[in-house]
Design a protein around this motif. Structure first.
Motif, mmCIF file in Angstrom:
data_model
loop_
_atom_site.group_PDB
_atom_site.id
_atom_site.type_symbol
_atom_site.label_atom_id
_atom_site.label_comp_id
_atom_site.label_asym_id
_atom_site.label_seq_id
_atom_site.Cartn_x
_atom_site.Cartn_y
_atom_site.Cartn_z
ATOM 1 N N LEU A 144 80.152 -25.883 -37.340
ATOM 2 C CA LEU A 144 79.892 -27.078 -36.531
ATOM 3 C C LEU A 144 79.106 -26.754 -35.270
ATOM 4 C CD1 LEU A 144 83.275 -29.027 -36.817
ATOM 5 C CD2 LEU A 144 81.029 -29.830 -37.580
ATOM 6 N N HIS A 145 79.137 -25.473 -34.862
ATOM 7 C CA HIS A 145 78.438 -25.072 -33.642
ATOM 8 C C HIS A 145 76.977 -24.726 -33.896
ATOM 9 C CE1 HIS A 145 82.607 -24.151 -31.932
ATOM 10 N NE2 HIS A 145 82.096 -25.103 -31.180
ATOM 11 N N TYR A 146 76.586 -24.600 -35.167
ATOM 12 C CA TYR A 146 75.191 -24.276 -35.452
ATOM 13 C C TYR A 146 74.309 -25.483 -35.167
ATOM 14 C CZ TYR A 146 76.839 -20.035 -37.755
ATOM 15 O OH TYR A 146 77.423 -18.827 -38.025
ATOM 16 N N GLU A 147 73.116 -25.199 -34.669
ATOM 17 C CA GLU A 147 72.184 -26.272 -34.337
ATOM 18 C C GLU A 147 71.786 -27.035 -35.594
ATOM 19 O OE1 GLU A 147 67.854 -26.797 -32.102
ATOM 20 O OE2 GLU A 147 68.889 -24.857 -32.085
ATOM 21 N N ASP A 148 71.662 -28.347 -35.438
ATOM 22 C CA ASP A 148 71.309 -29.211 -36.560
ATOM 23 C C ASP A 148 69.951 -28.816 -37.144
ATOM 24 O OD1 ASP A 148 71.632 -31.329 -38.342
ATOM 25 O OD2 ASP A 148 70.578 -32.731 -37.029
ATOM 26 N N LYS A 149 69.842 -28.956 -38.466
ATOM 27 C CA LYS A 149 68.603 -28.693 -39.210
ATOM 28 C C LYS A 149 68.182 -27.229 -39.162
ATOM 29 C CE LYS A 149 66.851 -33.386 -38.922
ATOM 30 N NZ LYS A 149 65.710 -34.263 -38.642
ATOM 31 N N THR A 150 69.162 -26.339 -39.083
ATOM 32 C CA THR A 150 68.899 -24.910 -39.182
ATOM 33 C C THR A 150 69.609 -24.364 -40.411
ATOM 34 O OG1 THR A 150 70.818 -24.331 -37.833
ATOM 35 C CG2 THR A 150 68.716 -24.667 -36.677
ATOM 36 N N GLU A 180 67.424 -15.994 -41.369
ATOM 37 C CA GLU A 180 68.343 -15.921 -40.230
ATOM 38 C C GLU A 180 69.038 -17.253 -40.032
ATOM 39 O OE1 GLU A 180 66.756 -14.518 -36.577
ATOM 40 O OE2 GLU A 180 66.816 -12.414 -37.193
ATOM 41 N N VAL A 181 70.196 -17.199 -39.437
ATOM 42 C CA VAL A 181 71.029 -18.381 -39.259
ATOM 43 C C VAL A 181 70.345 -19.472 -38.439
ATOM 44 C CG1 VAL A 181 72.179 -17.503 -37.195
ATOM 45 C CG2 VAL A 181 73.380 -19.106 -38.682
ATOM 46 N N SER A 182 69.432 -19.089 -37.561
ATOM 47 C CA SER A 182 68.769 -20.062 -36.683
ATOM 48 C C SER A 182 67.453 -20.587 -37.253
ATOM 49 C CB SER A 182 68.496 -19.433 -35.315
ATOM 50 O OG SER A 182 67.643 -18.305 -35.461
ATOM 51 N N GLU A 183 67.061 -20.125 -38.449
ATOM 52 C CA GLU A 183 65.776 -20.531 -39.007
ATOM 53 C C GLU A 183 65.776 -22.010 -39.367
ATOM 54 O OE1 GLU A 183 62.690 -18.923 -42.451
ATOM 55 O OE2 GLU A 183 64.146 -17.599 -41.505
ATOM 56 N N ASP A 184 64.639 -22.668 -39.122
ATOM 57 C CA ASP A 184 64.517 -24.098 -39.396
ATOM 58 C C ASP A 184 64.687 -24.382 -40.894
ATOM 59 O OD1 ASP A 184 62.592 -26.578 -40.126
ATOM 60 O OD2 ASP A 184 63.374 -26.815 -38.098
ATOM 61 N N GLN A 185 65.390 -25.468 -41.225
ATOM 62 C CA GLN A 185 65.682 -25.777 -42.615
ATOM 63 C C GLN A 185 64.411 -26.026 -43.438
ATOM 64 O OE1 GLN A 185 68.147 -29.305 -42.589
ATOM 65 N NE2 GLN A 185 66.417 -30.683 -42.286
#
Length: 454
Positions: A132-138, A214-219
């Motif tokens: 839930l803490h991960y940025e949306d659309k990543t 990576e976890v932060s990569e854009d979807q």
């Protein structure tokens, strides 16, 4: 059990009638005999009372399967959780794939979310809190934590025991990921690799290096990677290269649909995903963009007003205004659509330059052909080839500039970290109208003496 497909509306009504008559056993038998996708479709048609009965007749695991495949919006599914008892809702959440549950819980009320977290097993609650803490659309927001991992210093035979024990909980077992003692991703195997070997060491047959995100990569970039390499799933790692999840192709299909819808919404200048049957709500959402377009459209009116003396001396000029603005607007919108698509597929500045040069050359070719055609047609129609030339040359330059504007605007917006798709077709059309009219009137002013009084 052989699952069947609904063949008629009568079958749906018959199943719902069993629910209305509270015939729990018959309802369960017929409803669960359907494919889970069909179950979700019927569930979407139920009212509050019908859903309340369904929660009594089905287990949380069975409802969880329905929620996993449901095509309803996550915010709607979050509201369904509120219809259940907190304990039942927590059991449904626990039975779902983590990524699907997180998508829904992102829209849950805070007080309800706290209740669910308290009732969930500690391991599940921890995973959900982290996601839930991960940025949306990543990648982190859409990944699943239900995957199978093994270590390299074991045999295929022992690895198969691990897979069998975890298969029911995993979203996919076609790919099996190999990690080291620090949980870092070091290899990957397909189920075929495992089935065609026996006592071989995993480290000897695993595939390296492993393509991961990576976890932060854009979807959208994740979707492009899966599409380029034809993967069924792709692993997600944190900043220390530790394996923390996977993204399946079914999640990527949802991402592609979402991104396509957003791009279309941007081109249309309206959110196509938020259309309701309430005309007042629709008007409220569309009015801001339309008002901006109206104000920009006044530039066209001011421009026409400024060159009113030209139209007074040669009224024939007014006949071709809509032809020129229409052609340039269409060209600009086409260039915008092509540019957005190419920008999405290319990252370097050199590619941007190529896109711009390509659109200019395309505009020259299209403008040249259409300009010559309109020159001949207008000249023959009005027996005045100078007038035809003015209309033709104006269209030639208007289309070139429209193509240039159509590709430049999304590039500029991207530089300012604004989604290029919000450069709507309406905006491009309005700007094309202004530039094409200015060009038209300037050329008309230069050759006014040849068709004055017409």
């Amino acid at each position: 059990m052989v699952e069947k497909q609904i063949e008629s509306e009568e079958e749906i009504n018959a199943i719902l009638n069993l629910l209305n008559q509270q015939k729990a056993h018959d309802f369960r038998e017929q409803y669960l005999d359907l494919h889970v996708y069909e179950q979700a479709q019927i569930f979407a048609e139920m009212d509050y009372i019908q859903r309340s009965r369904l929660y009594r007749y089905l287990t949380p695991e069975e409802v969880g399967e329905i929620f996993n495949v449901s095509e309803e919006e996550p915010v709607v599914l979050a509201n369904y959780f509120e219809e259940m008892t907190p304990r039942y809702a927590a059991q449904v959440i626990n039975s779902m794939y983590t990524d699907n549950a997180v998508d829904i819980l992102a829209y849950a009320k805070k007080k309800n979310l706290v209740k669910y977290m308290k009732l969930l097993p500690e391991e599940s609650a921890t995973e959900i809190r982290e996601m839930l803490h991960y940025e949306d659309k990543t990648a982190g927001a859409i990944m699943s934590t239900e995957y199978v991992d093994i270590v390299g210093n074991q045999t295929v035979r022992s690895a198969m025991h691990v897979i069998k024990s975890e298969a029911l909980e995993a979203e996919t077992i076609y790919y099996v990921y190999v990690i080291d003692d620090e949980e870092k991703l070091i290899g990957v195997l397909t189920l075929r690799d495992l089935l065609t070997n026996d006592d071989t060491m995993i480290s000897d047959i695993m595939n390296t290096p492993v393509m991961s995100v990576e976890v932060s990569e854009d979807q959208e970039e994740v979707a492009q990677t899966i599409r380029d390499y034809n993967f069924l799933a792709i692993p997600v790692t944190d900043y220390d290269d530790k394996l923390i999840g996977i993204i399946n192709v079914d999640d990527i299909i949802d991402v592609i649909d979402e991104e396509s819808s957003e791009d279309y919404s941007g081109l249309a200048g309206v959110d196509t995903e938020q259309v309701t049957i309430n005309p007042f709500e629709n008007a409220k959402k569309r009015l801001p963009s339309l008002t901006v377009m109206l104000l920009l459209g006044l530039l066209t009116v001011l421009l026409v007003s400024h060159f009113e003396y030209l139209l007074n001396q040669a009224t024939i000029l007014a006949v071709f205004i809509s032809t020129i603005t229409g052609a340039s607007g269409n060209a600009g919108t086409q260039s915008l659509a092509v540019a957005i698509k190419r920008i999405a597929n290319n990252d370097d500045d050199e590619s941007r330059l190529k896109i711009m040069v390509n659109e200019i050359l395309t505009g020259i070719l299209i403008g040249g052909v259409t300009g010559i055609i309109i020159w001949i047609l207008v000249g023959a129609w009005k027996a005045n080839f100078v007038l035809g030339f003015v209309v033709g040359i104006a269209m030639f330059f208007a289309i070139i500039i429209a193509n240039l504007v159509g590709c430049l605007i999304p590039m500029i917006m991207e530089k300012f970290n604004v989604d290029p798709s919000v450069a709507s077709g309406a905006l491009i059309s309005t700007l094309s109208d202004v530039t094409s009219l200015l060009i038209y009137f300037l050329f008309a002013q230069m050759f006014l003496q040849f068709f004055i009084g017409q």
